[in-house]
Design a protein around this motif. Structure first.
Motif, PDB file in Angstrom:
ATOM      1  N   TYR A   1       0.834  -1.208   0.000  1.00  0.00           N
ATOM      2  CA  TYR A   1       0.000   0.000   0.000  1.00  0.00           C
ATOM      3  C   TYR A   1       0.866   1.255   0.000  1.00  0.00           C
ATOM      4  CZ  TYR A   1      -3.348   3.528   1.498  1.00  0.00           C
ATOM      5  OH  TYR A   1      -4.112   4.661   1.572  1.00  0.00           O
ATOM      6  N   GLU A   2       1.918   1.254   0.810  1.00  0.00           N
ATOM      7  CA  GLU A   2       2.770   2.441   0.916  1.00  0.00           C
ATOM      8  C   GLU A   2       3.472   2.759  -0.401  1.00  0.00           C
ATOM      9  OE1 GLU A   2       3.148   4.376   4.176  1.00  0.00           O
ATOM     10  OE2 GLU A   2       1.241   3.356   3.849  1.00  0.00           O
ATOM     11  N   LYS A   3       3.821   1.733  -1.164  1.00  0.00           N
ATOM     12  CA  LYS A   3       4.493   1.955  -2.450  1.00  0.00           C
ATOM     13  C   LYS A   3       3.568   2.598  -3.467  1.00  0.00           C
ATOM     14  CE  LYS A   3       7.292  -1.173  -4.063  1.00  0.00           C
ATOM     15  NZ  LYS A   3       7.844  -2.476  -4.511  1.00  0.00           N
ATOM     16  N   ARG A   4       2.255   2.433  -3.270  1.00  0.00           N
ATOM     17  CA  ARG A   4       1.289   2.946  -4.245  1.00  0.00           C
ATOM     18  C   ARG A   4       0.503   4.147  -3.750  1.00  0.00           C
ATOM     19  NH1 ARG A   4       2.590  -1.984  -4.754  1.00  0.00           N
ATOM     20  NH2 ARG A   4       2.565  -3.108  -6.739  1.00  0.00           N
ATOM     21  N   ALA A   5       0.606   4.447  -2.450  1.00  0.00           N
ATOM     22  CA  ALA A   5      -0.166   5.562  -1.885  1.00  0.00           C
ATOM     23  C   ALA A   5       0.374   6.898  -2.366  1.00  0.00           C
ATOM     24  CB  ALA A   5      -0.133   5.495  -0.361  1.00  0.00           C
ATOM     25  N   GLU A   6      -0.533   7.845  -2.589  1.00  0.00           N
ATOM     26  CA  GLU A   6      -0.114   9.178  -3.032  1.00  0.00           C
ATOM     27  C   GLU A   6       0.628   9.928  -1.929  1.00  0.00           C
ATOM     28  OE1 GLU A   6      -2.125  13.236  -4.946  1.00  0.00           O
ATOM     29  OE2 GLU A   6      -3.351  11.469  -4.502  1.00  0.00           O
ATOM     30  N   HIS A   7       0.195   9.704  -0.689  1.00  0.00           N
ATOM     31  CA  HIS A   7       0.852  10.345   0.456  1.00  0.00           C
ATOM     32  C   HIS A   7       1.126   9.272   1.514  1.00  0.00           C
ATOM     33  CE1 HIS A   7       0.109  14.379  -1.126  1.00  0.00           C
ATOM     34  NE2 HIS A   7      -1.114  13.963  -1.425  1.00  0.00           N
ATOM     35  N   PRO A   8       2.166   8.450   1.326  1.00  0.00           N
ATOM     36  CA  PRO A   8       2.430   7.348   2.256  1.00  0.00           C
ATOM     37  C   PRO A   8       2.949   7.843   3.598  1.00  0.00           C
ATOM     38  CG  PRO A   8       4.238   7.554   0.698  1.00  0.00           C
ATOM     39  CD  PRO A   8       3.172   8.527   0.253  1.00  0.00           C
ATOM     40  N   SER A   9       2.677   7.067   4.649  1.00  0.00           N
ATOM     41  CA  SER A   9       3.233   7.419   5.953  1.00  0.00           C
ATOM     42  C   SER A   9       4.731   7.144   5.986  1.00  0.00           C
ATOM     43  CB  SER A   9       2.525   6.635   7.064  1.00  0.00           C
ATOM     44  OG  SER A   9       2.681   5.248   6.882  1.00  0.00           O
ATOM     45  N   ILE A  10       5.177   6.154   5.251  1.00  0.00           N
ATOM     46  CA  ILE A  10       6.604   5.886   5.085  1.00  0.00           C
ATOM     47  C   ILE A  10       6.905   5.853   3.598  1.00  0.00           C
ATOM     48  CG2 ILE A  10       8.447   4.202   5.382  1.00  0.00           C
ATOM     49  CD1 ILE A  10       7.197   3.318   7.950  1.00  0.00           C
ATOM     50  N   ASP A  11       7.785   6.747   3.162  1.00  0.00           N
ATOM     51  CA  ASP A  11       8.167   6.778   1.751  1.00  0.00           C
ATOM     52  C   ASP A  11       9.162   5.644   1.500  1.00  0.00           C
ATOM     53  OD1 ASP A  11       9.038   7.296  -0.803  1.00  0.00           O
ATOM     54  OD2 ASP A  11       9.017   9.470  -0.558  1.00  0.00           O
TER      55      ASP A  11
END
Length: 534
Positions: free
Chosen positions: A262-272
């Motif tokens: 999810y983080e790899k695809r999120a526009e504004h991830p909590s962890i880049d």
């Protein structure tokens, strides 16, 4: 005064620059209470495990959760807390975190059951999540780049100071007051820290903060809780093949994999996730996690060794741990000099190697080993830690631009807390499993309904033996022998983890730069990877 980075446009206001060392002192006081809490708890876990009215009668699994409810909430919310600080102001978030931490401490002191203690420790973790990243982020914004390694070294020494003060303070309190006093002591420190913070510390923000990622936060917390719960449950049952244990662990791993996806695809991830493309950054983060994995697990069992097996009081146990903290206080501020001479890689390889050797040294400890040997081992362990924490913290904090200091601090501390939580869960479960396997033959002296609970930990066994009177002497002897064997097995597992860390830093951390380039800015770390949103 430090020369501005660009003539006529100083990075830091003159008024802030003049009081930067006083600000560092206030930040270290805030850091002190966060670290102090766990180091105080270390000497209190035996007392809390004793039956009422002395303690709460907590089992080993409940003790692990009392520690991990704090660390998991802490770790799960660190990055979000860092982003909130970037958006709304680090000083504001730090003050809010201190207030929540103080309230949670007061509630924990009044806990009437292990369940209440676990819940209120979670509240304390919530407050701590807003304190830790803000301290390092503010530090990075009040010191110029050339002073940052020195300031970070002093900041890291604050951890050593807390490690030193915590066990001794806890021992003194437990000698004179009830077990809840180890939490109540946080309240006056919080009040002093808040007053100094309001007076001295400037606020700072990220001009382009990220957005809060609620889905990512939920996935990370759920995944970690399931994983740790499964590991601790496996230790309680002494059976990691139990279907419920396997299902919980696998579910936790699946959720964590989903979190990364999810983080790899999120526009504004909590962890880049792109930050981890930088191998130096990733290796430094991994080294910190592995160090705390090994250290927290060893600290957990060493308290039972000194108090349950050797018979020392909580205060004496606190004094015995003083060399561990003293070494960090002595060497953490000076570790940068070792880095200047030998480079980051050699310094960290040496530090992790020392930790691996000292962990393995626990296999020689018996019920009558001279106590000075333990003191030497603790001092060397603290020395190794000091030569890992300072250089890796500098690498991590300088890997991202100044305005992303909150993110870098949050990532560093997230992996530190996750490593520590998993260390307590995994090594605690190894200890529990090995201990139960060694003592179960002697459990026949007990009624069948008591055998499972009495075999969970040495304190549970000793409590059951006390109820048997003279007939329990054989059970006491078996408990001590089984615990020592379990401690040896656990220490070797911790040493193996430290050796993995040696391999990671040897392969990926940078060596000593050429003399001609030693004074050049570390621009590859500033440029790679690019922060989100730029």
């Amino acid at each position: 005064m430090t020369t501005p980075a660009v003539p006529g446009t100083p990075r830091i206001p003159e008024a802030v620059h003049r009081r930067r060392w006083a600000i560092l002192g206030v930040l270290m006081l805030s850091l002190l209470i966060v670290v102090l809490d766990n180091s105080i708890l270390n000497v209190a876990i035996k007392t809390i495990s004793t039956p009422e009215p002395t303690g709460l009668g907590a089992t080993q699994g409940e003790l692990e959760w009392a520690i991990n409810s704090y660390t998991l909430v802490f770790a799960g919310l660190l990055f979000t807390a860092g982003l909130l600080g970037d958006r709304f102001g680090r000083k504001r978030m730090l003050l809010a975190g201190l207030a929540v931490f103080g309230i949670g401490s007061a509630l924990a002191a009044q806990s009437g059951s292990p369940g209440e203690l676990i819940a209120f420790r979670g509240v304390m973790g919530l407050g701590a999540a807003f304190v830790m990243p803000a301290t390092l982020a503010i530090l990075m914004n009040v010191f110029e780049r050339e002073e940052q390694p020195k300031a970070i070294g002093i900041w890291a020494a604050g951890v050593g100071l807390a490690v030193a003060i915590g066990p001794i303070t806890g021992g003194v309190l437990l000698d004179h007051f009830w077990w809840g006093s180890v939490f109540l002591i946080n309240v006056p420190i919080v009040i002093v820290a808040v007053i100094l913070m309001v007076v001295l510390v400037p606020d700072s923000k990220d001009p382009k903060p990220g957005r809060i990622d609620l889905v990512g936060v939920a996935l990370s917390v759920i995944g970690l809780v399931l994983l740790v719960y499964g590991i601790i449950k496996g230790g309680q049952l002494a059976d990691f093949t139990d279907p419920a244990v396997l299902a919980t662990v696998l579910a936790g791993l699946a959720v964590l994999v989903g979190f990364v996806w999810y983080e790899k695809r999120a526009e504004h991830p909590s962890i880049d996730i792109s930050y981890f493309k930088n191998r130096v950054f990733s290796a430094a983060i991994t080294a910190i996690a592995l160090v705390f994995f090994a250290l927290m697990g060893v600290t957990f069992f060493s308290v039972f060794y000194t108090q349950s097996v050797r018979g020392y009081t909580p205060l004496q146990t606190g004094l015995l741990m003083l060399p561990l903290a003293a070494a960090q206080l002595i060497f953490a501020p000076r570790a940068r000099l070792v880095v200047d001479r030998f480079g980051v890689r050699a310094t960290c390889v040496g530090g992790l190697s020392v930790i691996a050797v000292t962990l393995a040294a626990f296999t020689i400890f018996d019920s009558d080993t001279p106590i000075w040997v333990l003191e030497v081992v603790f001092f060397l362990m603290g020395t190794g830690m000091a030569h890992i924490m300072t250089p890796t913290s500098v690498v991590i904090m300088q890997a991202l631009p100044r305005e992303k200091a909150g993110s870098a601090s949050a990532l560093s501390n997230t992996f530190r807390q996750v490593g520590g939580a998993l260390g307590i869960a995994v090594l605690g479960s190894v200890l529990s499993t090995a201990y139960r396997g060694g003592v179960e033959d002697e459990m026949r002296l007990l009624p069948e309904g008591m055998r499972h609970t009495a075999g969970e930990s040495i304190e549970a066994t000793l409590g059951a033996a006390a109820r048997l009177g003279p007939r329990g002497d054989g059970l006491v002897s078996a408990a001590n022998d089984s615990f020592l064997h379990a401690m040896h097995v656990t220490a070797l597992c911790g040493a193996g983890v430290a050796l993995v860390g040696v391999l990671v830093v040897a392969l990926f951390l940078p060596g000593k730069p050429p003399a001609a380039a030693a004074s050049a800015p570390a621009e590859p770390l500033d440029r790679e990877p690019a922060p989100a949103g730029r």
